[in-house]
Write a protein that holds these residues in place. Sequence first.
Motif, PDB file in Angstrom:
ATOM      1  N   ALA A   1       0.825  -1.207   0.000  1.00 47.13           N
ATOM      2  CA  ALA A   1       0.000   0.000   0.000  1.00 47.13           C
ATOM      3  C   ALA A   1       0.857   1.253   0.000  1.00 47.13           C
ATOM      4  O   ALA A   1       0.471   2.275  -0.562  1.00 47.13           O
ATOM      5  N   ALA A   2       2.012   1.170   0.627  1.00 46.23           N
ATOM      6  CA  ALA A   2       2.887   2.351   0.695  1.00 46.23           C
ATOM      7  C   ALA A   2       4.331   1.940   0.497  1.00 46.23           C
ATOM      8  O   ALA A   2       5.037   1.633   1.461  1.00 46.23           O
ATOM      9  N   PRO A   3       4.784   1.916  -0.756  1.00 41.43           N
ATOM     10  CA  PRO A   3       6.194   1.615  -0.999  1.00 41.43           C
ATOM     11  C   PRO A   3       7.055   2.837  -0.702  1.00 41.43           C
ATOM     12  O   PRO A   3       6.703   3.938  -1.105  1.00 41.43           O
ATOM     13  N   VAL A   4       8.133   2.621   0.016  1.00 41.14           N
ATOM     14  CA  VAL A   4       9.087   3.703   0.249  1.00 41.14           C
ATOM     15  C   VAL A   4      10.435   3.210  -0.252  1.00 41.14           C
ATOM     16  O   VAL A   4      11.052   2.333   0.353  1.00 41.14           O
ATOM     17  N   VAL A   5      10.849   3.746  -1.391  1.00 47.76           N
ATOM     18  CA  VAL A   5      12.083   3.268  -2.009  1.00 47.76           C
ATOM     19  C   VAL A   5      13.215   4.236  -1.694  1.00 47.76           C
ATOM     20  O   VAL A   5      13.128   5.425  -1.986  1.00 47.76           O
TER      21      VAL A   5
END
Length: 582
Positions: A332-336
């Motif tokens: 739901a919330a990718p943080v790359v």
Amino acid sequence: MSAIAQSIDANVDEADATHGLTDGFHLFIDALKLNGINTIYGVPGIPITDLGRLAQTEGMRVLSFRHEQHAGNAAAIAGFLTQKPGICLTVSAPGFLNGLTALANATTNCFPMILVSGSSEREIVDLQQGDYEEMDQLAIARPLCKAAFRVLHAQDIGIGVARAIRAACSGRPGGVYLDLPAKLFALTMDAEEGAKSLIRVIDPAPRQIPAAESVARALNVLRGAKRPLIILGKGAAYAQADANIHALIEKTGIPYLPMSMAKGLLPDTHPQSAGAARSMVLKEADVVMLIGARLNWLLSHGKGKSWGRPGTQKFIQIDIEPREMDSNIEIAAPVVGDIGSCVAALLQGIGGDWQAPPAEWTGAIREKVEGNVAKMAPKLMKNTAPMDFHGALGALRTIVKERPDAIFVNEGANTLDFARSIIDMYQPRKRLDVGTWGIMGIGMGFAVGAAVETGKPVLAVVGDSAFGFSGMEVETICRYNLPICVVVFNNNGIYRGTDVNLSGGPDVASTVFVKDARYEKMMEAFGGVGVYATTPDELRRAVNEAMDSGKPTLVNAVIDENAGTESGRIGNLNPQSVVSKK
Ligand code: ADP
Ligand code: TZD
Ligand code: MG
């Protein structure tokens, strides 16, 4: 002219001829040193024997092993511990292949390492004319690592080393293969030109700042959670963002679960640790934030009966590898970005007024943890002979608590699974184990690499089968006089020692070893200390003594051969025959 005078003359001529020149050997050594790499793990032979000798002459530490796989494992764990690629140096074809398992394992585990192998004559290899140790190593290595390079010209050595370092360290770390044909080492060039051709890699693992909107999205998801959970993986341990990770956990008040090599990022005794309530939190959490942990088999792919109903759980994932997102389920919330930068950005976004998760959730977890810990406690006090896993690990658990800076290496099946849950870790990057593949054979290589890189004492707790994969390296441990105490959990076999050959034939079952094998004598054979321990008291005494003295020690810990279960805790992964009558 006398013969001696003649030979002196010849030497002077030679010195004249080579004055102002450098060669492939020296360029490679200088390239490593220029990049702060001062240790080589390997096995000598054609064409790299002199490379090892010269590296030692030039002040590098060159550690020889008895088998390349263990040199490779030492290099891989050096990479994990230091963020600098560990170097494994091997001969061509068979030596290269022996090192390749470690390279592939390093890549799978995201550890930076460089496998450097000498190779045979390109012209002969490519025409398949049967050279000494002929093999197209570059082609074979390529699919098993992050990148593979070959250097053909002396003036390209600097670039080859620089590319290898960058490939190993940047983005998702991993293994790199560097192919150095025999001919390269003797190639010469002007020394000054040579020095200029070398590259010092500036910022080999550049920070990767996460997009502000990805951080905001993650915080929004996290804020809406009633039952949040943070999972820390070995990427979080690798990142060395210890203080910020600690702060993130404590400021948010969110319960966390460490994957095995992330244990100790915060002490396992931390009140927010949900380690002893794993099944409960995986099932019941509504928002899960993964920090440097993949949703692979070790987390049941984020779905199925270990997890809550599909669609009821939301995932936030922090990872440097964008393609990791949605690999198994929707994120739901990718943080790359790199974990250091991501965690710093999250901390900043959290500010001073973060609402702790509902006490109902944290209280229920605490209750579960305390219940499970209390249930385990009496089992750890058992002082019986032969020992069971709990009794033996109960003794070791206290030793690790008293020596939190020692490094704990762990492999086996039951030996691994029990130790992982029983032995609390207190500091980051102190637990090194079989990792993503569950690979046997990392034991002695990891122990040597960890001792060499950190100078800290090492306690390696290994199953009797696991030990067999790298057991000969006890000679290496003795040769370099490393502060390593190996404890072999000896239950006479793979998983247990009681299997029978169902055919009734004379061979023992395929999982059974020689009964009551005296592994401690292997250490004695090379001048180390060997101890035969049948009770937790004897085990405790022997290990404490070893950790105090720093002498290479092997404790043969006799474990009840009935005590283990098939494949430890992953027996469910064994396929079952539908036709065989049990
Ligand atoms: P575990 O087995 O402990 O669950 P994994 O090996 O599955 O951990 O996951 C480690 C993850 O960490 C990998 O996906 C890798 O890309 C990521 N990783 C490694 N180093 C960093 C870093 N410095 N910043 C961000 N992610 C990282
Ligand atoms: N070969 C390799 C390289 N890795 C493996 N994981 C295996 C084989 C299969 N295997 C396991 O998964 S655990 C294990 C093997 C052979 C050994 C288990 O026996 P042990 O531990 O003596 O090390 P316990 O305590 O007896 O279970
Ligand atoms: Mg065993």
